[in-house]
Design a protein around this motif. Sequence first.
Motif, PDB file in Angstrom:
ATOM      1  N   ALA A  46       0.855  -1.370  -0.083  1.00 21.07           N
ATOM      2  CA  ALA A  46      -0.021  -0.073   0.001  1.00 21.07           C
ATOM      3  C   ALA A  46       0.775   1.163   0.156  1.00 21.07           C
ATOM      4  O   ALA A  46       0.576   2.178  -0.828  1.00 21.07           O
ATOM      5  CB  ALA A  46      -0.829  -0.089   1.201  1.00 21.07           C
ATOM      6  N   ALA A  47       2.029   1.052   0.703  1.00 24.82           N
ATOM      7  CA  ALA A  47       2.730   2.485   0.813  1.00 24.82           C
ATOM      8  C   ALA A  47       3.571   2.631  -0.582  1.00 24.82           C
ATOM      9  O   ALA A  47       3.785   3.685  -0.804  1.00 24.82           O
ATOM     10  CB  ALA A  47       3.940   2.198   1.984  1.00 24.82           C
ATOM     11  N   ARG A  48       3.818   1.204  -1.017  1.00 25.08           N
ATOM     12  CA  ARG A  48       4.406   1.367  -2.472  1.00 25.08           C
ATOM     13  C   ARG A  48       3.711   2.174  -3.332  1.00 25.08           C
ATOM     14  O   ARG A  48       3.876   2.972  -4.374  1.00 25.08           O
ATOM     15  CB  ARG A  48       5.191   0.264  -2.966  1.00 25.08           C
ATOM     16  N   ALA A  49       2.657   1.654  -3.537  1.00 29.86           N
ATOM     17  CA  ALA A  49       1.256   2.323  -4.350  1.00 29.86           C
ATOM     18  C   ALA A  49       1.092   3.708  -4.077  1.00 29.86           C
ATOM     19  O   ALA A  49       0.876   4.401  -5.001  1.00 29.86           O
ATOM     20  CB  ALA A  49      -0.127   1.517  -4.270  1.00 29.86           C
ATOM     21  N   LYS A  50       1.108   3.987  -2.875  1.00 29.79           N
ATOM     22  CA  LYS A  50       0.866   5.549  -2.507  1.00 29.79           C
ATOM     23  C   LYS A  50       1.870   6.339  -3.023  1.00 29.79           C
ATOM     24  O   LYS A  50       1.975   7.403  -3.402  1.00 29.79           O
ATOM     25  CB  LYS A  50       0.627   5.781  -1.043  1.00 29.79           C
ATOM     26  N   ALA A  51       3.242   5.929  -2.771  1.00 34.70           N
ATOM     27  CA  ALA A  51       4.556   6.497  -3.386  1.00 34.70           C
ATOM     28  C   ALA A  51       4.386   6.407  -4.612  1.00 34.70           C
ATOM     29  O   ALA A  51       4.956   7.911  -5.243  1.00 34.70           O
ATOM     30  CB  ALA A  51       5.768   5.807  -2.799  1.00 34.70           C
ATOM     31  N   ASP A  52       4.114   5.734  -5.419  1.00 34.21           N
ATOM     32  CA  ASP A  52       3.994   5.790  -6.898  1.00 34.21           C
ATOM     33  C   ASP A  52       3.214   6.595  -7.376  1.00 34.21           C
ATOM     34  O   ASP A  52       3.349   7.477  -8.243  1.00 34.21           O
ATOM     35  CB  ASP A  52       3.671   4.279  -7.589  1.00 34.21           C
ATOM     36  N   GLU A  53       1.830   6.904  -6.683  1.00 30.33           N
ATOM     37  CA  GLU A  53       0.986   7.608  -6.748  1.00 30.33           C
ATOM     38  C   GLU A  53       1.402   9.091  -6.803  1.00 30.33           C
ATOM     39  O   GLU A  53       1.243  10.001  -7.641  1.00 30.33           O
ATOM     40  CB  GLU A  53      -0.460   7.622  -5.960  1.00 30.33           C
ATOM     41  N   HIS A  54       2.171   9.396  -5.656  1.00 29.77           N
ATOM     42  CA  HIS A  54       2.747  10.598  -5.282  1.00 29.77           C
ATOM     43  C   HIS A  54       3.853  11.125  -6.103  1.00 29.77           C
ATOM     44  O   HIS A  54       3.795  12.177  -6.624  1.00 29.77           O
ATOM     45  CB  HIS A  54       3.062  10.880  -3.944  1.00 29.77           C
ATOM     46  N   TRP A  55       4.526  10.039  -6.700  1.00 26.55           N
ATOM     47  CA  TRP A  55       5.731  10.387  -7.721  1.00 26.55           C
ATOM     48  C   TRP A  55       4.981  10.822  -9.157  1.00 26.55           C
ATOM     49  O   TRP A  55       5.478  11.748  -9.701  1.00 26.55           O
ATOM     50  CB  TRP A  55       6.371   9.064  -7.875  1.00 26.55           C
ATOM     51  N   ASP A  56       3.702  10.166  -9.370  1.00 20.62           N
ATOM     52  CA  ASP A  56       3.147  10.437 -10.818  1.00 20.62           C
ATOM     53  C   ASP A  56       2.498  11.791 -10.588  1.00 20.62           C
ATOM     54  O   ASP A  56       2.642  12.839 -11.561  1.00 20.62           O
ATOM     55  CB  ASP A  56       1.964   9.414 -10.854  1.00 20.62           C
ATOM     56  N   GLN A  57       2.032  12.222  -9.417  1.00 24.46           N
ATOM     57  CA  GLN A  57       1.444  13.654  -9.072  1.00 24.46           C
ATOM     58  C   GLN A  57       2.615  14.581  -9.192  1.00 24.46           C
ATOM     59  O   GLN A  57       2.360  15.760  -9.803  1.00 24.46           O
ATOM     60  CB  GLN A  57       0.765  13.841  -7.723  1.00 24.46           C
ATOM     61  N   ARG A  60       3.444  15.068 -12.815  1.00 34.25           N
ATOM     62  CA  ARG A  60       2.439  15.886 -13.558  1.00 34.25           C
ATOM     63  C   ARG A  60       2.425  17.428 -13.078  1.00 34.25           C
ATOM     64  O   ARG A  60       2.210  18.332 -14.060  1.00 34.25           O
ATOM     65  CB  ARG A  60       1.085  15.244 -13.245  1.00 34.25           C
ATOM     66  N   ALA A  61       2.576  17.629 -12.002  1.00 35.38           N
ATOM     67  CA  ALA A  61       2.790  19.032 -11.411  1.00 35.38           C
ATOM     68  C   ALA A  61       3.981  19.644 -12.089  1.00 35.38           C
ATOM     69  O   ALA A  61       3.878  20.886 -12.482  1.00 35.38           O
ATOM     70  CB  ALA A  61       2.754  18.813  -9.903  1.00 35.38           C
ATOM     71  N   ARG A  62       5.212  19.127 -12.041  1.00 39.55           N
ATOM     72  CA  ARG A  62       6.391  19.519 -12.768  1.00 39.55           C
ATOM     73  C   ARG A  62       5.908  20.023 -14.102  1.00 39.55           C
ATOM     74  O   ARG A  62       6.489  20.911 -14.758  1.00 39.55           O
ATOM     75  CB  ARG A  62       7.441  18.743 -12.899  1.00 39.55           C
ATOM     76  N   ALA A  63       5.385  19.055 -14.951  1.00 40.99           N
ATOM     77  CA  ALA A  63       4.967  19.199 -16.245  1.00 40.99           C
ATOM     78  C   ALA A  63       4.037  20.413 -16.658  1.00 40.99           C
ATOM     79  O   ALA A  63       4.132  21.261 -17.456  1.00 40.99           O
ATOM     80  CB  ALA A  63       4.525  18.016 -16.881  1.00 40.99           C
ATOM     81  N   GLU A  64       3.102  20.499 -15.646  1.00 40.83           N
ATOM     82  CA  GLU A  64       1.977  21.624 -15.753  1.00 40.83           C
ATOM     83  C   GLU A  64       2.711  23.001 -15.405  1.00 40.83           C
ATOM     84  O   GLU A  64       2.547  23.945 -16.188  1.00 40.83           O
ATOM     85  CB  GLU A  64       1.203  21.369 -14.660  1.00 40.83           C
TER      86      GLU A  64
END
Length: 192
Positions: A46-57, A60-64
């Motif tokens: 669950a922590a890895r999934a959350k970390a992957d989700e935060h990394w993706d966010q 995306r924020a950097r690209a935006e």
Amino acid sequence: MTPESTDKQTPDVAAAAADSGSSAAELTAIEQHAATLAELNAELEAARAKADEHWDQLLRARAETENLRRRQAAELEKAHKYALDSFVRELLQVHDSLELGVAASLDPGADLTKLREGNELTLKLLGDVMTRFGVAPVEPEGLPFNPEFHQAMSVQPRADLAPNTVTVVLQKGYTLNGRLVRPALVMVSGAA
């Protein structure tokens, strides 16, 4: 060791312990450890999934942010490039008026009075355009000399005026929204 392999080994350990004749307390302890290990593995996933989700966010924020920076840079470039657009449009009226005046002056039967009136109207039109865009004349005649807005060309001895008073304006100065563009060229009074 991966979480999947740990989950697979845990029941085997419990079965091996049961085959070797371990006590019930040992089996219970082994089962509790296996359950705790399974919970920990689930929390890790669950922590890895959350970390992957935060990394993706984050990506995306950097690209935006980068896209926003590029858009703003392009808009700023356009603003600089076309900043004088409305000023030029207004000046075109003055240019057209001057062209008409020159064409009228070339006519052999040109009326000097009408040409003078046309020039005065053109000058007024130019003054209105300049005022609309924050350009103001510096006309200091009769005022104290101010080196921030005036440039003294000569000093005239005068008994009727206080020293350092502007007596004659040789060339008007101009400001743009309060900032000096060109100083007024003036003659200044001196002690008689």
